[in-house]
Each structure stands twice: as C-alpha cells, then as structure tokens.
Design a protein around this motif. Structure first.
Motif, mmCIF file in Angstrom:
data_model
loop_
_atom_site.group_PDB
_atom_site.id
_atom_site.type_symbol
_atom_site.label_atom_id
_atom_site.label_comp_id
_atom_site.label_asym_id
_atom_site.label_seq_id
_atom_site.Cartn_x
_atom_site.Cartn_y
_atom_site.Cartn_z
ATOM 1 N N ASP A 21 0.841 -1.197 0.000
ATOM 2 C CA ASP A 21 0.000 0.000 0.000
ATOM 3 C C ASP A 21 0.880 1.253 0.000
ATOM 4 N N LEU A 22 1.795 1.293 -0.969
ATOM 5 C CA LEU A 22 2.765 2.372 -1.095
ATOM 6 C C LEU A 22 2.824 2.822 -2.547
ATOM 7 N N SER A 23 3.116 4.085 -2.745
ATOM 8 C CA SER A 23 3.284 4.595 -4.111
ATOM 9 C C SER A 23 4.615 4.110 -4.676
ATOM 10 N N GLU A 24 4.798 4.289 -5.965
ATOM 11 C CA GLU A 24 6.078 3.956 -6.597
ATOM 12 C C GLU A 24 7.209 4.735 -5.924
ATOM 13 N N MET A 74 12.085 5.933 -14.687
ATOM 14 C CA MET A 74 11.031 5.366 -15.539
ATOM 15 C C MET A 74 9.672 5.384 -14.836
ATOM 16 N N GLY A 75 9.682 5.290 -13.498
ATOM 17 C CA GLY A 75 8.450 5.239 -12.725
ATOM 18 C C GLY A 75 7.900 6.587 -12.320
ATOM 19 N N GLY A 76 8.555 7.660 -12.759
ATOM 20 C CA GLY A 76 8.044 8.998 -12.488
ATOM 21 C C GLY A 76 8.400 9.565 -11.122
ATOM 22 N N GLU A 78 14.271 15.362 -7.569
ATOM 23 C CA GLU A 78 14.777 15.813 -6.263
ATOM 24 C C GLU A 78 14.789 14.672 -5.238
ATOM 25 N N VAL A 79 13.853 13.747 -5.352
ATOM 26 C CA VAL A 79 13.817 12.581 -4.460
ATOM 27 C C VAL A 79 14.960 11.629 -4.815
#
Length: 189
Positions: A58-61, A90-92, A96-97
């Motif tokens: 239950d986490l975003s890419e 590739m996963g957007g 900066e992250v």
C-alpha cells in the motif's frame, strides 16, 4: 577469488529459465542480477516473487523506491543504486527525491523524509525501532502497515544487495548512465 556465472538462457539451470524468459519479455534483456541469481533458481524465484509482492504494498512507486534505494545506499550496493535510479526515473519519481536518495540528503517532502528516516533506522538497527522512531513515522501520516512493508522492502534488498556483493555483478548497459559509487568504495581509492 571465487567467481559466479552470469547465466544466459542457454546456460541457466532449467528451473531458472522460465523466470529469465519472463525478465527478457518484461525488460527487453535479462538483468545481470537475475542471470547471476539463476545459479540458484530458488533465490531467483524468491527475489522475483518477493518483488511482485512488494509491488502490491500500500505504497506509491515513490515510496517503494525510497525504501529500496535507501537500503541499497546503506548496504553500499552500486549495482542496485544504478538500477533503481533508472527504475525510479522510468516510474516517475521526482528528480529531487532520486538525488536525495543517491546523495544521502533530506527529501524536501517531510512525509517522504519520515519514510526515509524509518528505513534508515530499521536497516541500521537491524529491526530494533524505538517508540520515538515508530511514533515519528505514524505522526507523518503512515501506518503500522507501512512499518511492516518497510521490513518487506528491506528483506527484498538484502537478497539482491548481498548477491551483488559476493558475485560482483557487472552493471547492465541499461543502467550505466546512472552509475553510483558507494562512499566506502570512494574512500578505498
């Protein structure tokens, strides 16, 4: 030094071949990590299965990559840092992250930084978290489920990072543009 084989579809043990064929279909090439893990089809199956399970978290890419890349950095895995930088792009995942993860600097988003700090604490303390560390991530908006999913991502990276360390896996051409050198390697030079 003992060398490990980087298998091809022709040289891989029979049990590893279907997994390598799936990787070829998915990526257009067989990553050297998979080709190395093919020596022991069970670790290859374990890694790819656990990766599929982690993708269901239950986490975003972005959140998954924070967990994975933080562990890669802490474990000094140059192969996985390059690979996951590419996968993050590739996963957007925001640049900066990615830059913060590669350079071990704070992520500007405080919630994402809380996740990074939790991952650091979990890895460095071998799973022993203080109440303060747990409460900090909960206060940032995450849940107890998140904490357990960080453990899952950490386990996934243990499989790949340790394999790459002992096998000295060659970096695939697809990841060379994102080469990363661990601070420990730089200090040894």
């Amino acid at each position: 030094m003992t060398t490990f084989s980087t298998h091809t579809l022709d040289t891989a043990p029979a049990a590893a071949k279907p997994i390598l064929q799936n990787a070829l279909k998915a990526y257009g090439f067989v990553p050297n990590l998979y080709a190395t893990m093919a020596e022991a089809p069970t670790i290859l199956e374990g890694y790819t299965t656990l990766s599929e399970i982690f993708d269901k978290a239950d986490l975003s890419e972005t959140e998954r990559q924070i967990i994975l890349m933080t562990n890669n950095r802490l474990n000094g895995c140059e192969y996985c840092m390059a690979a996951h930088t590419t996968l993050s792009q590739m996963g957007g995942v925001k640049e900066e992250v990615i830059t913060a993860l590669r350079n071990d600097t704070s992520i500007p988003d405080s919630k994402l930084e809380a996740l990074r700090q939790l991952t650091i604490a979990l890895n460095k303390n071998r799973g022993w978290l203080s109440n303060t560390q747990i409460e900090a991530v909960l206060a940032a908006g995450y849940t107890r489920q998140t904490i357990l999913e960080v453990i899952l991502g950490t386990a996934l990276k243990t499989l790949s990072n340790y394999t790459n360390h002992i096998a000295e896996t060659d970096l695939d051409a697809a990841f060379v543009s994102n080469t990363w050198t661990s601070p420990e390697s730089q200090a040894a030079e």
